[in-house]
Design a protein around this motif. Structure first.
Motif, PDB file in Angstrom:
ATOM      1  N   CYS A  87       0.716  -1.274  -0.135  1.00  0.00           N
ATOM      2  CA  CYS A  87      -0.045   0.149   0.024  1.00  0.00           C
ATOM      3  C   CYS A  87       0.853   1.974  -0.017  1.00  0.00           C
ATOM      4  O   CYS A  87       0.749   2.247  -0.240  1.00  0.00           O
ATOM      5  CB  CYS A  87      -1.214  -0.209   1.209  1.00  0.00           C
ATOM      6  SG  CYS A  87      -2.319  -1.505   1.251  1.00  0.00           S
TER       7      CYS A  87
ATOM      8  N   VAL B  33       0.501   4.644  -3.196  1.00  0.00           N
ATOM      9  CA  VAL B  33      -0.012   5.475  -2.079  1.00  0.00           C
ATOM     10  C   VAL B  33       1.375   6.449  -2.434  1.00  0.00           C
ATOM     11  O   VAL B  33       0.955   7.599  -3.131  1.00  0.00           O
ATOM     12  CB  VAL B  33       0.067   5.739  -0.675  1.00  0.00           C
ATOM     13  CG1 VAL B  33      -0.225   7.014  -0.575  1.00  0.00           C
ATOM     14  CG2 VAL B  33      -1.345   4.887  -0.869  1.00  0.00           C
TER      15      VAL B  33
ATOM     16  N   GLU C 115      -3.068  12.817   1.378  1.00  0.00           N
ATOM     17  CA  GLU C 115      -2.303  11.853   0.721  1.00  0.00           C
ATOM     18  C   GLU C 115      -0.499  11.764   1.650  1.00  0.00           C
ATOM     19  O   GLU C 115      -0.121  10.522   2.042  1.00  0.00           O
ATOM     20  CB  GLU C 115      -2.366  11.768  -0.632  1.00  0.00           C
ATOM     21  CG  GLU C 115      -3.645  10.963  -1.498  1.00  0.00           C
ATOM     22  CD  GLU C 115      -4.623  12.511  -1.394  1.00  0.00           C
ATOM     23  OE1 GLU C 115      -4.592  13.254  -1.293  1.00  0.00           O
ATOM     24  OE2 GLU C 115      -5.869  11.998  -1.920  1.00  0.00           O
TER      25      GLU C 115
ATOM     26  N   ILE D 145      -1.183  10.343   5.067  1.00  0.00           N
ATOM     27  CA  ILE D 145      -1.423   9.040   4.570  1.00  0.00           C
ATOM     28  C   ILE D 145      -0.527   8.492   4.289  1.00  0.00           C
ATOM     29  O   ILE D 145       0.194   7.138   5.598  1.00  0.00           O
ATOM     30  CB  ILE D 145      -2.766   8.693   3.823  1.00  0.00           C
ATOM     31  CG1 ILE D 145      -3.819   8.763   3.732  1.00  0.00           C
ATOM     32  CG2 ILE D 145      -2.476   6.944   3.275  1.00  0.00           C
ATOM     33  CD1 ILE D 145      -4.411   8.946   2.809  1.00  0.00           C
TER      34      ILE D 145
ATOM     35  N   ALA E 295      -8.335  -3.273  -0.871  1.00  0.00           N
ATOM     36  CA  ALA E 295      -7.424  -2.021  -0.414  1.00  0.00           C
ATOM     37  C   ALA E 295      -7.115  -0.367  -0.554  1.00  0.00           C
ATOM     38  O   ALA E 295      -7.492   0.306  -1.073  1.00  0.00           O
ATOM     39  CB  ALA E 295      -6.741  -1.914   0.700  1.00  0.00           C
TER      40      ALA E 295
ATOM     41  N   LYS F 125     -10.236   0.121  -3.810  1.00  0.00           N
ATOM     42  CA  LYS F 125     -10.860   1.110  -3.324  1.00  0.00           C
ATOM     43  C   LYS F 125     -10.429   2.546  -2.634  1.00  0.00           C
ATOM     44  O   LYS F 125     -11.337   3.441  -2.930  1.00  0.00           O
ATOM     45  CB  LYS F 125     -11.217   0.516  -2.491  1.00  0.00           C
ATOM     46  CG  LYS F 125     -12.539   1.337  -1.103  1.00  0.00           C
ATOM     47  CD  LYS F 125     -13.232   0.415   0.341  1.00  0.00           C
ATOM     48  CE  LYS F 125     -14.096   1.196   0.684  1.00  0.00           C
ATOM     49  NZ  LYS F 125     -14.988   0.697   1.772  1.00  0.00           N
ATOM     50  N   TRP F 126      -8.972   2.829  -2.168  1.00  0.00           N
ATOM     51  CA  TRP F 126      -8.703   3.910  -2.121  1.00  0.00           C
ATOM     52  C   TRP F 126      -8.122   4.849  -3.390  1.00  0.00           C
ATOM     53  O   TRP F 126      -8.932   6.221  -3.593  1.00  0.00           O
ATOM     54  CB  TRP F 126      -6.992   3.729  -1.687  1.00  0.00           C
ATOM     55  CG  TRP F 126      -6.857   5.137  -0.989  1.00  0.00           C
ATOM     56  CD1 TRP F 126      -6.953   6.157  -0.177  1.00  0.00           C
ATOM     57  CD2 TRP F 126      -5.556   5.862  -1.417  1.00  0.00           C
ATOM     58  NE1 TRP F 126      -6.425   6.843  -0.453  1.00  0.00           N
ATOM     59  CE2 TRP F 126      -5.273   7.412  -1.530  1.00  0.00           C
ATOM     60  CE3 TRP F 126      -5.029   4.855  -3.052  1.00  0.00           C
ATOM     61  CZ2 TRP F 126      -4.270   7.952  -2.210  1.00  0.00           C
ATOM     62  CZ3 TRP F 126      -3.844   5.694  -4.120  1.00  0.00           C
ATOM     63  CH2 TRP F 126      -3.434   7.021  -3.185  1.00  0.00           C
TER      64      TRP F 126
ATOM     65  N   SER G 212     -11.360   7.270  -5.351  1.00  0.00           N
ATOM     66  CA  SER G 212     -11.620   8.752  -5.192  1.00  0.00           C
ATOM     67  C   SER G 212     -10.807   9.226  -6.016  1.00  0.00           C
ATOM     68  O   SER G 212     -11.569  10.630  -5.679  1.00  0.00           O
ATOM     69  CB  SER G 212     -10.811   8.928  -4.011  1.00  0.00           C
ATOM     70  OG  SER G 212      -9.402   8.832  -3.678  1.00  0.00           O
TER      71      SER G 212
END
Length: 378
Positions: free
Chosen positions: A19, A23, A249, A252, A325, A328-329, A332
């Motif tokens: 992840c 990101v 972000e 995150i 995951a 889904k993220w 956006s």
């Protein structure tokens, strides 16, 4: 039980690693994508609301133009991409009936498109004379007007905020906010009045020395003090504003970095404990194999197979959860990067190498112990 705990720890660790990579990939994509405008070396300065004198605004502009390190100056409202976009209703005649559409309104003078390097596909740029109703539209709005050939958009009339505007040019689409949002129909006009010219857009020349931009800012501050002596001087770089779109972000990925580091640390401790336990249980076997001629490398490979298998099992379990995951993220974002296979490969490879290094140290120690010591202990 020990193996189950180790697998669970590495599932969590690899999930966070995957992840984190993704990101970071999306943020890099957002900050380095061609957004349709120039974003580097541009300063934005907002004049104070309490003093919107046009005379003072033009005085400040003339002072800025005298600074040799400044390339161009534009007066208008918000930059091409902004968090303060003005959206209003517009209407146009489509086949004999009025059609309404939500449009985003931006204001700028003839230098606005030049500073931000907005590409004019058809027609001409704005001029001072266009305050009476000449506007630029983007290709998104041109398509809303039913225009396929952008040349045919020139001269079309649009009703905006109670006034009638005529299209003088079509510009290429650009992102008006972050990649979370789609590109909207857009109008750029040269509005008259002090409130439509309260924001200065300043293009700095390329630096020939290390302090050129600092010198330019000092000169701009001096000009500000002459124009607005009672107000504090504030400025921002346009590219910093773009980066600010993704502040959430950035937070995150900081949290993911901490979680990843902690989970890898805990996983390695668990793997080290399991390796110590396993080597202690197999001391007699190690000694016998060594007496029979097994080399240190062969013994290390034999002892590491189990740890390697646990990490691989954790990898294959973590992949689908991480993919779900990430998928889904990233929904956006209206414009997003792909979930590439290399993310899983590199993540799994990094965790595998770290795990083998941690367990390898202990297996090396166990493989190098003199057989007689282990057999005596048995």
């Amino acid at each position: 039980m020990r193996k189950g705990f180790t697998i669970t720890q590495f599932i969590i660790a690899q999930f966070f690693v995957m992840c984190t990579f993704f990101v970071g990939k999306q943020i890099y994509y957002a900050l380095n994508k061609n957004l349709g405008y120039k974003k580097d070396a541009i300063l934005i300065i907002e004049t104070p609301w309490q003093n919107q004198s046009m005379q003072v605004q033009y005085f400040f502009k003339e002072k800025l133009k005298q600074i040799s390190l400044i390339g161009q100056v534009s007066m208008g409202l918000d930059a091409p991409a902004s968090e303060n976009n003005n959206i209003t209703k517009a209407s146009y005649n489509a086949g004999g009936h009025e059609t309404n559409v939500d449009v985003l309104i931006k204001s700028g003078d003839e230098n606005y498109t030049k500073i931000y390097d907005l590409k004019i596909l058809s027609g001409r740029n704005l001029t001072i004379a266009d305050t009476i109703g000449g506007v630029l539209i983007n290709t998104k709005l041109a398509h809303e007007l039913g225009v396929k050939n952008y040349v045919n958009a020139i001269g079309k009339e649009i009703n905006v905020e109670g006034g009638r505007c005529s299209v003088i040019g079509v510009i290429a689409d650009f992102y008006q906010s972050s990649l979370h949002d789609p590109i909207k129909p857009l109008i750029i006009s040269t509005r008259g009045g002090q409130y439509s010219n309260r924001i200065f857009h300043i293009a700095l020349k390329s630096q020939s020395g290390n302090n050129d931009w600092n010198k330019a800012i000092v000169g701009i501050q001096a000009a500000w003090k002459q124009a607005y002596p009672e107000y504090d001087f504030e400025y921002r770089f346009f590219d910093d504003s773009i980066s600010h779109f993704y502040e959430g972000e950035h937070k995150i990925i900081k949290l993911l970095n901490w979680a990843t580091g902690l989970s890898i640390f805990i996983s390695c401790l668990g793997l080290l404990g399991l390796t110590i336990y396993t080597t202690n249980q197999r001391r007699k076997e190690i000694s016998i194999r060594k007496v029979m001629g097994a080399t240190t490398i062969q013994l290390m490979v034999m002892l590491s197979k189990q740890q390697l298998m646990l990490i691989l099992i954790a990898f294959f379990i973590a992949v689908p959860f991480a993919w779900m995951a990430m998928n889904k993220w990233v929904q956006s974002f209206n414009d997003r990067t792909a979930i590439s296979l290399w993310i899983f490969a590199i993540s799994g490879g990094c965790v595998l190498i770290i795990g083998l290094i941690v367990s390898g140290y202990q297996t090396l120690r166990a493989a190098m112990v003199t057989p007689s010591i282990n057999l005596r202990a048995e």
